[in-house]
Design a protein around this motif. Structure first.
Motif, PDB file in Angstrom:
ATOM      1  N   GLY B  45       0.696  -1.185   0.083  1.00  0.00           N
ATOM      2  CA  GLY B  45      -0.154   0.003   0.035  1.00  0.00           C
ATOM      3  C   GLY B  45       0.854   1.574   0.076  1.00  0.00           C
ATOM      4  N   ALA B  46       1.957   1.048   0.047  1.00  0.00           N
ATOM      5  CA  ALA B  46       3.188   2.075   0.186  1.00  0.00           C
ATOM      6  C   ALA B  46       3.162   2.969  -1.269  1.00  0.00           C
ATOM      7  CB  ALA B  46       4.334   2.085   0.550  1.00  0.00           C
ATOM      8  N   PRO B  47       2.984   4.318  -1.400  1.00  0.00           N
ATOM      9  CA  PRO B  47       3.344   4.769  -2.548  1.00  0.00           C
ATOM     10  C   PRO B  47       4.866   4.739  -3.123  1.00  0.00           C
ATOM     11  CG  PRO B  47       3.360   6.618  -0.926  1.00  0.00           C
ATOM     12  CD  PRO B  47       2.916   5.399  -0.232  1.00  0.00           C
ATOM     13  N   ALA B  48       5.190   5.020  -4.296  1.00  0.00           N
ATOM     14  CA  ALA B  48       6.536   4.785  -4.765  1.00  0.00           C
ATOM     15  C   ALA B  48       7.446   5.560  -3.749  1.00  0.00           C
ATOM     16  CB  ALA B  48       6.618   5.082  -6.336  1.00  0.00           C
ATOM     17  N   VAL B  49       7.023   6.809  -3.626  1.00  0.00           N
ATOM     18  CA  VAL B  49       8.007   7.566  -2.730  1.00  0.00           C
ATOM     19  C   VAL B  49       7.355   8.209  -1.672  1.00  0.00           C
ATOM     20  CG1 VAL B  49       9.619   9.393  -2.748  1.00  0.00           C
ATOM     21  CG2 VAL B  49       9.025   8.200  -5.026  1.00  0.00           C
ATOM     22  N   LEU B  52       8.753  12.844  -0.514  1.00  0.00           N
ATOM     23  CA  LEU B  52       8.818  13.413  -1.597  1.00  0.00           C
ATOM     24  C   LEU B  52       8.908  15.131  -1.675  1.00  0.00           C
ATOM     25  CD1 LEU B  52       9.852  13.013  -4.547  1.00  0.00           C
ATOM     26  CD2 LEU B  52       7.335  12.976  -5.191  1.00  0.00           C
ATOM     27  N   TRP B  91       1.629  18.304 -10.905  1.00  0.00           N
ATOM     28  CA  TRP B  91       1.784  17.943 -12.344  1.00  0.00           C
ATOM     29  C   TRP B  91       1.296  18.553 -13.362  1.00  0.00           C
ATOM     30  CZ3 TRP B  91      -2.745  16.763 -14.511  1.00  0.00           C
ATOM     31  CH2 TRP B  91      -3.847  16.548 -13.706  1.00  0.00           C
ATOM     32  N   ARG B 154       9.034  12.813 -11.977  1.00  0.00           N
ATOM     33  CA  ARG B 154       9.794  13.560 -10.915  1.00  0.00           C
ATOM     34  C   ARG B 154      10.893  12.431 -10.420  1.00  0.00           C
ATOM     35  NH1 ARG B 154      10.146  15.916  -6.067  1.00  0.00           N
ATOM     36  NH2 ARG B 154      12.187  15.383  -5.920  1.00  0.00           N
ATOM     37  N   GLY B 155      12.137  13.134 -10.532  1.00  0.00           N
ATOM     38  CA  GLY B 155      13.361  12.060  -9.921  1.00  0.00           C
ATOM     39  C   GLY B 155      14.375  12.765  -9.260  1.00  0.00           C
ATOM     40  N   SER B 302       5.533  14.977   0.509  1.00  0.00           N
ATOM     41  CA  SER B 302       4.649  13.991   0.461  1.00  0.00           C
ATOM     42  C   SER B 302       4.729  13.096   1.598  1.00  0.00           C
ATOM     43  CB  SER B 302       4.599  13.045  -0.784  1.00  0.00           C
ATOM     44  OG  SER B 302       5.614  12.284  -0.879  1.00  0.00           O
ATOM     45  N   THR B 306      -0.033  10.338   0.472  1.00  0.00           N
ATOM     46  CA  THR B 306       0.023  11.406  -0.663  1.00  0.00           C
ATOM     47  C   THR B 306      -0.164  10.613  -2.044  1.00  0.00           C
ATOM     48  OG1 THR B 306       0.838  12.940   0.743  1.00  0.00           O
ATOM     49  CG2 THR B 306       1.078  13.408  -1.763  1.00  0.00           C
ATOM     50  N   GLU B 307      -0.778  10.650  -3.077  1.00  0.00           N
ATOM     51  CA  GLU B 307      -0.482  10.109  -4.263  1.00  0.00           C
ATOM     52  C   GLU B 307      -0.180  11.082  -5.290  1.00  0.00           C
ATOM     53  OE1 GLU B 307      -0.724   6.966  -5.608  1.00  0.00           O
ATOM     54  OE2 GLU B 307      -1.128   6.215  -3.562  1.00  0.00           O
TER      55      GLU B 307
END
Lengths: 339, 307
Positions: B45-49, B52, B91, B154-155, B302, B306-307
């Motif tokens: 369930g965790a977001p990618a980051v 952030l 975005w 974003r990275g 984030s 936060t998505e």
């Protein structure tokens, strides 16, 4: 929750266009569709960890002992499959459903010992692998004639950031003269000597100083790197008869060329990536002589081939944009950990 | 020759497009499914980051930029300007980009025409005096473009495995208003009549040259409207300051050379007039370097939710 990449990126419609620039956009724009989920952490050790056991030992000195233990001792190496992913490995074993113990009919809470690496590994190891990279190349700096080419390169990665290799470009039949050449000649009576290419071949070094990760809407992450490339080779060219086309014809001849460029590679899997590269091929060109000698049949006359070529040489920059894919062989590789 | 060139270009363009499409699709589809990994445990369930830095959401970007046009035939333009963008989300943003031409620099081709161009009875309107060719070429004077930015990526990037920088990649599109200065409209017959020159052949050529020479420096301004689009990369140096590099295109037709390029009603070249019919389509692309300031100066972070 599924952390895989969502197929929600719209396919770029520019694929239907018949212009070179839009074709470039198509291939670049579709990159995110097949990205790879990864952790976003960055650490100097990330690169070092891939460099071999010796390096890892040195870098891991300051790491907490507890974290060191998280990697099982028996796992001194782990294979990364061509279609696999770090997330898969992070959750290895998690998919095996076991009978859940219960307490009084309710599921008993248990501690989850998931494999989480203290230092994130590099997504792709290149050392000792071959890279094959077919591409399309477009001239970006010549206003009068575009020396488009089909290109291919073969590299061998000596380290994870340094490769040696060769590339070949085939131009003949793919070039085209621009309208500018015609309009300038028509409006100003100024003939601009142009040349035609047949092929080029180069030996190159590639070095990767920049790498990174991008996330897409905080959902998926993909890997990319940027590299510099340079080398020496040959190019086979000939002048196009513009000044005295009724008499002059030219044959292809070899020239020594140097090249330098920068590129961007986006990994789609551990063995496949797409890349864009801007490279300047520099060489001394022999152009058509702007002066037409008088007379015929005698040395130094109009029909004497020695008078057709300008005696001086012109430094020529042929800046080309390469767009293509790279494939790494073998498809799989092994990570190495400290013992 | 033209037909041959176009045919070759068309064939190659089709080939390129097809191969590019195949290449683009080659890495999609099945390979993407390899990432559909059901994560369990603490990562579920965790977001990618998490954590952030959200650089754009509800922030105003004020950017100063210098822009240089690319692949110019006769004149390279250096613009100084900037953009103001507001981002309701991380975005998406909207605002205005623009700049004024600080320098118009002649290309090598212009210098070649000035030194080696030749007026004849047929092209005397296009090039009365080669040495004055630089005065007749078209210039971009200013550009303004309301636009929308889309920031999907974003990275971070690492330089030499030592320096790590937050970055984002964005695309933008909008409508461009371009202030142009071109050679003023002129008709050869009318201009020669004023001077009393009856034709341009033989001994009359020098008289025609002197008669038409003043038309080389006669200028006309207009505003062209064109679509604009491009891509850019932001490198965040601090929480409120970023360095940007952008590529932008503004395709529109204009007469860059100030020469007679069109034929008459029957298609026979030339029509002996400099007018709007002589405008040729150009891609007009450019590259910009900028410094972007963000207000407020502190970005949000984030969280797991936060998505």
């Amino acid at each position: 929750m599924n952390l895989g990449f969502r197929h929600d990126v719209q396919t770029l419609k520019w694929a239907r266009s018949t212009t070179f620039w839009l074709a470039v956009f198509l291939s670049l724009g579709s990159m995110p569709r097949a990205v790879r989920a990864q952790d976003m952490s960055f650490d100097i050790d990330e690169a070092e960890s891939a460099g071999g056991a010796a390096k890892d030992k040195g870098k891991s000195k300051g790491k907490p002992a507890a974290k060191e233990k998280e990697a099982p001792a028996e796992e001194t190496s782990a294979e990364a499959g061509g279609g696999g992913d770090v997330l898969t490995e992070l959750t290895a074993g998690g998919s095996k459903k076991e009978a859940e113990p219960t307490e009084g009919g309710l599921p008993r809470e248990k501690e989850i010992a998931e494999k989480i690496y203290a230092v994130q590994r590099m997504y792709v190891l290149r050392r000792g692998r071959f890279e094959v990279a077919p591409s399309l190349a477009f001239t970006v700096n010549d206003q009068f004639v575009t020396h488009n080419a089909l290109a291919g390169s073969l590299n061998y990665w000596v380290t994870n950031v340094l490769a040696v290799g060769a590339n070949v470009l085939w131009h003949q039949g793919l070039e085209s003269e621009s309208a500018l050449d015609f309009t300038v000649r028509r409006s100003t009576r100024l003939a601009v000597p142009i040349t035609e290419y047949q092929l080029g071949a180069n030996l190159n070094f590639t070095y990767v100083p920049v790498y990174g990760k991008f996330e897409l809407f905080n959902d998926s992450i993909f890997q990319w790197d940027s590299y510099i490339v340079g080398g020496v080779g040959v190019i086979r060219t000939r002048p196009v008869a513009e000044i005295d086309p009724s008499v002059r014809t030219f044959s292809f001849d070899w020239r020594v060329s140097f090249n330098a460029g920068i590129g961007l590679r986006v990994f789609m899997t551990r063995w496949l990536s797409v890349f864009g590269e801007l490279r300047d091929y520099m060489y001394l060109e022999k152009l058509e002589n702007l002066k037409v000698a008088l007379g015929s049949g005698t040395p130094g006359s109009r029909t004497d081939t020695a008078t057709w070529i300008d005696p001086s040489s012109t430094l020529t920059h042929n800046v080309m944009m390469h767009v293509g894919i790279t494939m790494f062989f073998p498809f799989t590789f092994e990570y190495r950990y400290p013992k | 020759m033209d037909a041959k060139v176009m045919s070759t270009m068309k064939r190659f363009a089709i080939t390129v497009t097809t191969v590019a499409a195949v290449m683009a699709l080659a890495g999609t589809g099945p390979t993407a499914h390899a990432q559909d990994v059901a994560v369990q445990g603490p990562l579920a369930g965790a977001p990618a980051v998490i954590g952030l830095r959200i650089y754009r959401e509800m922030r105003l970007q004020i950017q100063i930029q210098s822009t240089m046009t690319l692949q110019d035939e006769f004149s390279r333009t250096f613009l100084f300007g900037g953009q103001v963008m507001f981002h309701p989300t991380d975005w998406l943003g909207f605002g205005v980009w623009g700049g004024f031409a600080a320098v118009n620099m002649d290309t090598n081709l212009t210098e070649q025409v000035m030194s080696k161009g030749q007026p004849t009875s047929l092209n005397v309107l296009s090039l009365p005096k080669p040495g004055a060719f630089a005065q007749q070429i078209g210039h971009i004077k200013w550009i303004a473009a309301p636009q929308i930015s889309f920031i999907p990526l974003r990275g971070k990037l690492g330089l030499f495995e030592k320096l790590f920088i937050d970055a984002d990649f964005y695309a933008f599109g909008g409508v461009g208003f371009i202030g142009l200065e071109e050679r003023a409209d002129v008709e050869r017959a009318a201009a020669l009549q004023v001077c009393g020159v009856t034709n341009t052949s033989g001994a009359n050529l020098s008289g025609a040259i002197n008669c038409l020479a003043p038309t080389q420096s006669a200028r006309a301004s207009r505003t062209a409207i064109a679509p604009t689009f491009g891509v850019g990369l932001s490198l965040y140096m601090t929480n409120y300051l970023a360095m940007t590099i952008e590529w932008r295109a503004l395709p529109f037709a204009w007469n860059t050379s100030g020469t007679d390029e069109s034929g008459n009603a029957r298609g026979n070249f030339p029509d002996f007039k400099i007018d709007s019919q002589d405008r040729l389509m150009h891609f007009n692309h450019m590259i910009s370097l900028g410094l972007a300031f963000y207000l407020p100066t502190e970005p949000k972070l984030s969280t797991a939710g936060t998505e």
